[in-house]
Design a protein around this motif. Structure first.
Motif, mmCIF file in Angstrom:
data_model
loop_
_atom_site.group_PDB
_atom_site.id
_atom_site.type_symbol
_atom_site.label_atom_id
_atom_site.label_comp_id
_atom_site.label_asym_id
_atom_site.label_seq_id
_atom_site.Cartn_x
_atom_site.Cartn_y
_atom_site.Cartn_z
ATOM 1 N N GLN A 1 -12.722 -3.578 8.531
ATOM 2 C CA GLN A 1 -11.739 -3.480 9.595
ATOM 3 C C GLN A 1 -11.637 -2.037 10.063
ATOM 4 O O GLN A 1 -11.757 -1.100 9.254
ATOM 5 C CB GLN A 1 -10.355 -3.948 9.117
ATOM 6 N N ASN B 1 -4.450 -3.007 14.273
ATOM 7 C CA ASN B 1 -5.787 -3.571 14.099
ATOM 8 C C ASN B 1 -6.619 -3.366 15.353
ATOM 9 O O ASN B 1 -6.200 -3.739 16.456
ATOM 10 C CB ASN B 1 -5.686 -5.073 13.814
ATOM 11 N N TYR C 1 -14.718 -7.210 -2.825
ATOM 12 C CA TYR C 1 -14.581 -8.536 -3.419
ATOM 13 C C TYR C 1 -13.134 -8.972 -3.297
ATOM 14 O O TYR C 1 -12.248 -8.129 -3.114
ATOM 15 C CB TYR C 1 -15.000 -8.539 -4.890
ATOM 16 N N GLY C 2 -12.915 -10.265 -3.390
ATOM 17 C CA GLY C 2 -11.557 -10.774 -3.270
ATOM 18 C C GLY C 2 -10.936 -10.342 -1.958
ATOM 19 O O GLY C 2 -11.564 -10.443 -0.904
ATOM 20 N N ASN C 3 -9.715 -9.883 -2.002
ATOM 21 C CA ASN C 3 -9.072 -9.372 -0.797
ATOM 22 C C ASN C 3 -8.511 -7.973 -1.013
ATOM 23 O O ASN C 3 -7.472 -7.612 -0.496
ATOM 24 C CB ASN C 3 -7.998 -10.339 -0.293
ATOM 25 N N LYS C 4 -9.219 -7.179 -1.776
ATOM 26 C CA LYS C 4 -8.827 -5.802 -2.051
ATOM 27 C C LYS C 4 -9.459 -4.878 -1.018
ATOM 28 O O LYS C 4 -10.671 -4.629 -1.040
ATOM 29 C CB LYS C 4 -9.283 -5.421 -3.458
ATOM 30 N N LEU C 5 -8.612 -4.342 -0.118
ATOM 31 C CA LEU C 5 -9.077 -3.499 0.988
ATOM 32 C C LEU C 5 -9.129 -2.044 0.519
ATOM 33 O O LEU C 5 -8.140 -1.522 0.003
ATOM 34 C CB LEU C 5 -8.122 -3.669 2.158
ATOM 35 N N PHE D 1 -8.869 0.449 12.056
ATOM 36 C CA PHE D 1 -7.452 0.560 12.407
ATOM 37 C C PHE D 1 -7.208 1.871 13.138
ATOM 38 O O PHE D 1 -7.899 2.869 12.913
ATOM 39 C CB PHE D 1 -6.563 0.587 11.151
ATOM 40 N N LEU E 1 -4.146 0.784 -2.361
ATOM 41 C CA LEU E 1 -3.595 -0.532 -2.641
ATOM 42 C C LEU E 1 -2.762 -0.457 -3.923
ATOM 43 O O LEU E 1 -3.200 0.117 -4.925
ATOM 44 C CB LEU E 1 -4.722 -1.535 -2.814
ATOM 45 N N ASN F 1 -17.688 -7.799 2.267
ATOM 46 C CA ASN F 1 -17.377 -9.088 2.874
ATOM 47 C C ASN F 1 -16.526 -8.947 4.123
ATOM 48 O O ASN F 1 -16.357 -9.895 4.870
ATOM 49 C CB ASN F 1 -16.614 -9.968 1.881
ATOM 50 N N ASN F 2 -15.932 -7.776 4.304
ATOM 51 C CA ASN F 2 -14.978 -7.589 5.381
ATOM 52 C C ASN F 2 -14.973 -6.126 5.746
ATOM 53 O O ASN F 2 -15.109 -5.264 4.864
ATOM 54 C CB ASN F 2 -13.581 -8.029 4.897
ATOM 55 N N TYR G 1 -10.547 -11.961 5.239
ATOM 56 C CA TYR G 1 -9.205 -11.539 4.843
ATOM 57 C C TYR G 1 -8.660 -10.489 5.789
ATOM 58 O O TYR G 1 -8.178 -9.462 5.358
ATOM 59 C CB TYR G 1 -9.248 -10.928 3.443
ATOM 60 N N GLU G 2 -8.707 -10.721 7.112
ATOM 61 C CA GLU G 2 -8.189 -9.700 8.019
ATOM 62 C C GLU G 2 -6.722 -9.456 7.737
ATOM 63 O O GLU G 2 -5.900 -10.384 7.760
ATOM 64 C CB GLU G 2 -8.377 -10.115 9.481
ATOM 65 N N GLN G 3 -6.399 -8.211 7.465
ATOM 66 C CA GLN G 3 -5.046 -7.855 7.080
ATOM 67 C C GLN G 3 -4.297 -7.244 8.263
ATOM 68 O O GLN G 3 -4.865 -6.482 9.041
ATOM 69 C CB GLN G 3 -5.067 -6.880 5.902
ATOM 70 N N TYR H 1 0.852 -1.180 0.000
ATOM 71 C CA TYR H 1 0.000 0.000 0.000
ATOM 72 C C TYR H 1 0.897 1.243 0.000
ATOM 73 O O TYR H 1 2.002 1.235 0.526
ATOM 74 C CB TYR H 1 -0.872 0.067 1.253
ATOM 75 N N PHE I 1 -10.482 -3.771 15.123
ATOM 76 C CA PHE I 1 -11.570 -4.729 14.978
ATOM 77 C C PHE I 1 -11.641 -5.252 13.547
ATOM 78 O O PHE I 1 -11.414 -4.521 12.599
ATOM 79 C CB PHE I 1 -12.933 -4.090 15.317
ATOM 80 N N TYR I 2 -11.967 -6.527 13.455
ATOM 81 C CA TYR I 2 -12.397 -7.132 12.203
ATOM 82 C C TYR I 2 -13.879 -7.413 12.410
ATOM 83 O O TYR I 2 -14.246 -8.270 13.211
ATOM 84 C CB TYR I 2 -11.606 -8.412 11.920
ATOM 85 N N PHE J 1 -9.788 1.846 1.733
ATOM 86 C CA PHE J 1 -9.765 2.655 2.944
ATOM 87 C C PHE J 1 -10.583 3.924 2.810
ATOM 88 O O PHE J 1 -10.660 4.533 1.747
ATOM 89 C CB PHE J 1 -8.322 3.052 3.275
ATOM 90 N N GLY J 2 -11.157 4.355 3.928
ATOM 91 C CA GLY J 2 -11.694 5.695 4.023
ATOM 92 C C GLY J 2 -10.575 6.695 4.259
ATOM 93 O O GLY J 2 -9.410 6.320 4.420
#
Lengths: 114, 108
Positions: free
Chosen positions: B33, B45, B92-96, B35, A45, B30-31, A101-103, A35, B47-48, B98-99
């Motif tokens: 978090q 981290n 989708y997938g694992n693309k995070l 930070f 990303l 789907n996820n 997927y917790e990163q 990132y 919370f998830y 961010f705000g």
């Protein structure tokens, strides 16, 4: 300590230099990420590696070249950078299972391009 | 792509006060978090929490996925809570994604 380490923590380089950033994760994860965090912009990303295969390149210029030799190590090779590439570069890792997927992030490398 | 909006952008609290940070997202996720980024840049981290409510000490979080928002509660704030709080989601997938973050300053 999150289990993700990055070196170096600080880097100053000229526009003609070549350098590499290193990331190592000790969490047994199988996905790794780069990132970029620029001043006054959200984290962006750059690259995603799942099981050592690159699955995402978020329109990153070719002067940034990632390498993932195994699931624990990730590199970002830098060459002919521009001053606007100065930023905090963060590495992350996660386990890929189902849709969870917790990163977890490393401490970052603060890069200054002069 | 998905949009993530955080509010407020800045918050100043007196030590001991409580606060609520909000994260709105534009599509199903789907996820999710939360930070905390400390002054040295480390993302910690918190919370998830793709749905439901979780608590960890003075912090708690609630995500209402059907209404596309999440809240982070900080109670009895301390000066060490200062920093930037980020919400991030996976569409989708694992693309995070961010705000922009909430900058919190806690004064003693």
């Amino acid at each position: 300590e999150t289990g993700v380490t990055q070196t170096p923590r600080h880097l100053v380089m000229g526009m003609t230099n070549k350098k590499s950033l290193k990331c190592e994760q000790h969490l047994g994860h199988n996905a790794m990420y780069w990132y970029k965090q620029s001043a006054k912009k959200p984290l962006e990303l750059m690259f995603v590696y799942n099981f050592k295969e690159q699955t995402e390149n978020n329109s990153v210029p070719s002067r940034f070249s990632p390498e993932c030799p195994n699931s624990s190590h990730l590199f970002l090779h830098l060459h002919t950078l521009q001053p606007e590439d100065s930023a905090l570069y963060l590495c992350a890792s996660s386990q890929v299972r189902g849709s969870a997927y917790e990163q977890y992030f490393g401490p970052g490398t603060r890069l200054t391009v002069t | 792509g998905i949009q993530v909006e955080q509010s407020p952008p800045d918050l100043i609290l007196q030590e001991g006060a409580n606060s609520t940070l909000r994260c709105n997202f534009s599509d199903s996720v789907n996820n999710l978090q939360w930070f905390h980024q400390n002054p040295w840049g480390q993302l910690i981290n918190l919370f998830y929490i793709p749905s439901g409510t979780k608590q960890n000490g003075r912090l708690s979080a609630t995500t209402v996925a059907t209404e596309r928002y999440s809240l982070l509660y900080i109670s009895s704030s301390q000066t060490t809570d200062s920093g930037v709080y980020f919400c991030a989601v996976v569409e989708y997938g694992n693309k995070l994604v961010f705000g922009a973050g909430t900058i919190l300053r806690v004064k003693s």
